[in-house]
Design an enzyme around this catalytic site. Structure first.
Site, PDB file in Angstrom:
ATOM      1  N   ASP A  81       0.861  -1.188   0.000  1.00 38.16           N
ATOM      2  CA  ASP A  81       0.000   0.000   0.000  1.00 38.16           C
ATOM      3  C   ASP A  81       0.903   1.246   0.000  1.00 38.16           C
ATOM      4  O   ASP A  81       1.919   1.273   0.711  1.00 38.16           O
ATOM      5  CB  ASP A  81      -0.852  -0.043   1.284  1.00 38.16           C
ATOM      6  CG  ASP A  81      -1.942   1.013   1.339  1.00 38.16           C
ATOM      7  OD1 ASP A  81      -2.373   1.483   0.264  1.00 38.16           O
ATOM      8  OD2 ASP A  81      -2.383   1.339   2.462  1.00 38.16           O
ATOM      9  N   HIS A  82       0.579   2.248  -0.781  1.00 41.71           N
ATOM     10  CA  HIS A  82       1.330   3.508  -0.826  1.00 41.71           C
ATOM     11  C   HIS A  82       2.836   3.327  -1.022  1.00 41.71           C
ATOM     12  O   HIS A  82       3.650   3.925  -0.288  1.00 41.71           O
ATOM     13  CB  HIS A  82       1.084   4.342   0.443  1.00 41.71           C
ATOM     14  CG  HIS A  82      -0.299   4.893   0.506  1.00 41.71           C
ATOM     15  ND1 HIS A  82      -0.736   5.934  -0.280  1.00 41.71           N
ATOM     16  CD2 HIS A  82      -1.383   4.517   1.236  1.00 41.71           C
ATOM     17  CE1 HIS A  82      -2.013   6.186  -0.025  1.00 41.71           C
ATOM     18  NE2 HIS A  82      -2.432   5.326   0.878  1.00 41.71           N
ATOM     19  N   ASP A 103       2.581   5.112  -5.273  1.00 41.98           N
ATOM     20  CA  ASP A 103       1.907   6.379  -4.971  1.00 41.98           C
ATOM     21  C   ASP A 103       2.824   7.543  -5.314  1.00 41.98           C
ATOM     22  O   ASP A 103       3.590   8.011  -4.492  1.00 41.98           O
ATOM     23  CB  ASP A 103       1.489   6.434  -3.499  1.00 41.98           C
ATOM     24  CG  ASP A 103       0.730   7.716  -3.198  1.00 41.98           C
ATOM     25  OD1 ASP A 103       0.541   8.528  -4.132  1.00 41.98           O
ATOM     26  OD2 ASP A 103       0.332   7.910  -2.037  1.00 41.98           O
ATOM     27  N   GLU A 133      -2.164   6.125  -8.160  1.00 44.09           N
ATOM     28  CA  GLU A 133      -3.099   7.140  -7.652  1.00 44.09           C
ATOM     29  C   GLU A 133      -3.016   8.418  -8.472  1.00 44.09           C
ATOM     30  O   GLU A 133      -1.941   8.872  -8.829  1.00 44.09           O
ATOM     31  CB  GLU A 133      -2.767   7.440  -6.181  1.00 44.09           C
ATOM     32  CG  GLU A 133      -3.690   8.498  -5.572  1.00 44.09           C
ATOM     33  CD  GLU A 133      -3.548   8.591  -4.059  1.00 44.09           C
ATOM     34  OE1 GLU A 133      -3.441   7.533  -3.392  1.00 44.09           O
ATOM     35  OE2 GLU A 133      -3.545   9.718  -3.542  1.00 44.09           O
ATOM     36  N   GLY A 181      -7.685   8.537   7.810  1.00 43.21           N
ATOM     37  CA  GLY A 181      -7.803   8.859   9.229  1.00 43.21           C
ATOM     38  C   GLY A 181      -9.217   9.268   9.611  1.00 43.21           C
ATOM     39  O   GLY A 181     -10.186   8.934   8.934  1.00 43.21           O
ATOM     40  N   GLY A 210      -9.055   5.744   2.502  1.00 48.81           N
ATOM     41  CA  GLY A 210      -9.729   6.474   3.578  1.00 48.81           C
ATOM     42  C   GLY A 210     -11.152   5.994   3.802  1.00 48.81           C
ATOM     43  O   GLY A 210     -12.068   6.785   3.971  1.00 48.81           O
ATOM     44  N   ASN A 231      -9.933   0.639   0.779  1.00 51.75           N
ATOM     45  CA  ASN A 231      -8.893   0.603   1.803  1.00 51.75           C
ATOM     46  C   ASN A 231      -9.502   1.089   3.113  1.00 51.75           C
ATOM     47  O   ASN A 231     -10.027   2.212   3.191  1.00 51.75           O
ATOM     48  CB  ASN A 231      -7.744   1.540   1.419  1.00 51.75           C
ATOM     49  CG  ASN A 231      -6.854   0.958   0.352  1.00 51.75           C
ATOM     50  OD1 ASN A 231      -7.240   0.028  -0.346  1.00 51.75           O
ATOM     51  ND2 ASN A 231      -5.671   1.504   0.211  1.00 51.75           N
TER      52      ASN A 231
HETATM   53  P1  13P Z   1      -8.477   4.786   6.759  1.00 49.51           P
HETATM   54  O1  13P Z   1      -7.443   4.518   7.818  1.00 49.51           O
HETATM   55  O2  13P Z   1      -8.971   6.187   6.769  1.00 49.51           O
HETATM   56  O3  13P Z   1      -9.561   3.771   6.751  1.00 49.51           O
HETATM   57  O4  13P Z   1      -7.695   4.642   5.344  1.00 49.51           O
HETATM   58  C1  13P Z   1      -6.991   3.475   5.054  1.00 49.51           C
HETATM   59  C2  13P Z   1      -6.250   3.616   3.774  1.00 49.51           C
HETATM   60  O5  13P Z   1      -6.686   4.312   2.875  1.00 49.51           O
HETATM   61  C3  13P Z   1      -4.994   2.862   3.608  1.00 49.51           C
HETATM   62  O6  13P Z   1      -4.365   3.156   2.396  1.00 49.51           O
END
Ligand code: 13P
Length: 283
Positions: A81-82, A103, A133, A181, A210, A231
């Site tokens: 991820d990222h 990313d 992204e 977050g 998110g 995610n």
């Molecule tokens: P949240 O922590 O806001 O659910 O987002 C997780 C995320 O997008 C990981 O890439």
């Protein structure tokens, strides 16, 4: 069993649902995700993000993630991820991850696309998949964004079509009003952005980052417009934290460290079971 992200996404496109992608920030979160998947019988994506390096380093997490996925009774894709740069993506692919996210969304369009195209070339050599992204996904971990206009970050559909042509990515994370977050205010999702990008890219699987903090209807609406990967991390982590507070209160000085792990895993699992069912759009 280990699966490919593209296979899970293709299945979601067929069924009109989305697959959950959960972060291996700790052994508890990773195991909770596997248990939730086995309980629901639904596949998912187990991923590691550089933001969690301080809790469990990638090189320590990766072999455990691959082992958990291999032993799981449901298909599990193992994903970075990222990914911050080409080298980290290549490293994850070398370790056997079935997909990576590059990313480079903070870079200008041409540079973003050029790096993503390089990662796609590397991934395809091994039959792996790539998410990238476009548009940016702001972080609001400590409310650091202050007052912001979500529209400033939205993905543009003309750019998305061009981006796909230049890179050949398998999935695209887009910006349409979600943030990582906890939300400061109730989020408003620009569903028309999803619709336009989906149309412009011929139904390319789109990714929501998110996911925490949205309503059930927000999820359903976003999925109905073309979101295929969600995610989701923070609210599962908060559920684990709440359970730990309760067990600390209940056990006091007799608390042992494994009690913390067991309570957290159970609470995260319950939270993930709920969201997995929701993302599957069954019922
Ligand atoms: P949240 O922590 O806001 O659910 O987002 C997780 C995320 O997008 C990981 O890439």
């Amino acid at each position: 069993m280990i699966a490919k992200m593209s296979e899970l996404l293709a299945e979601c496109t067929k069924k009109g649902c989305a697959v959950g992608a959960f972060n291996f920030s700790t052994l508890e979160y990773g195991r909770a995700a596997i248990e939730a998947a086995e309980e629901t019988g639904l596949p998912f994506i187990l991923q590691h993000a550089p933001a969690h390096e301080k809790y469990v380093p990638f090189d320590m997490a990766a072999p455990i993630m691959l082992q958990l996925a291999k032993e799981a009774k449901v298909p599990v894709a193992v994903h970075l991820d990222h990914g911050t740069d080409f080298d980290l993506c290549k490293h994850a692919l070398d370790l056997g991850f079935t997909s990576v996210m590059i990313d480079s969304s903070a870079l200008p369009f041409e540079e973003n696309a050029a790096i993503a195209a390089e990662v796609v070339k590397e991934a395809k050599k091994r039959g792996a998949d790539v998410e990238a992204e476009l548009g940016s996904m702001p972080h609001n971990f400590n409310g650091e964004l202050g007052e912001y206009s979500p529209e400033d970050f939205y993905t543009r559909s003309e750019e998305a079509a061009k981006y796909l042509e230049l890179t050949g990515v398998d999935a695209l994370a887009i910006s349409f009003g979600t943030v990582h977050g906890v939300y400061k205010a109730k989020p408003t999702l620009a569903l028309d952005v999803i619709e336009r990008v989906s149309k412009a890219t011929g139904g390319l699987p789109l990714v929501m980052h998110g996911g925490s903090g949205l309503s059930d209807d927000d999820f359903r609406n976003a999925i109905s417009k073309g979101i295929r990967k969600i995610n989701y991390y923070t609210y599962g982590a908060l559920a684990g934290g709440k359970a730990v507070c309760e067990i600390v209160k209940e056990k006091g000085a007799s608390l042992q460290i494994h009690d913390v792990a067991v309570a957290a895993t159970k609470a995260i699992r319950e939270d993930l079971v709920n969201v997995m069912k929701l993302f599957s759009m069954e019922g």
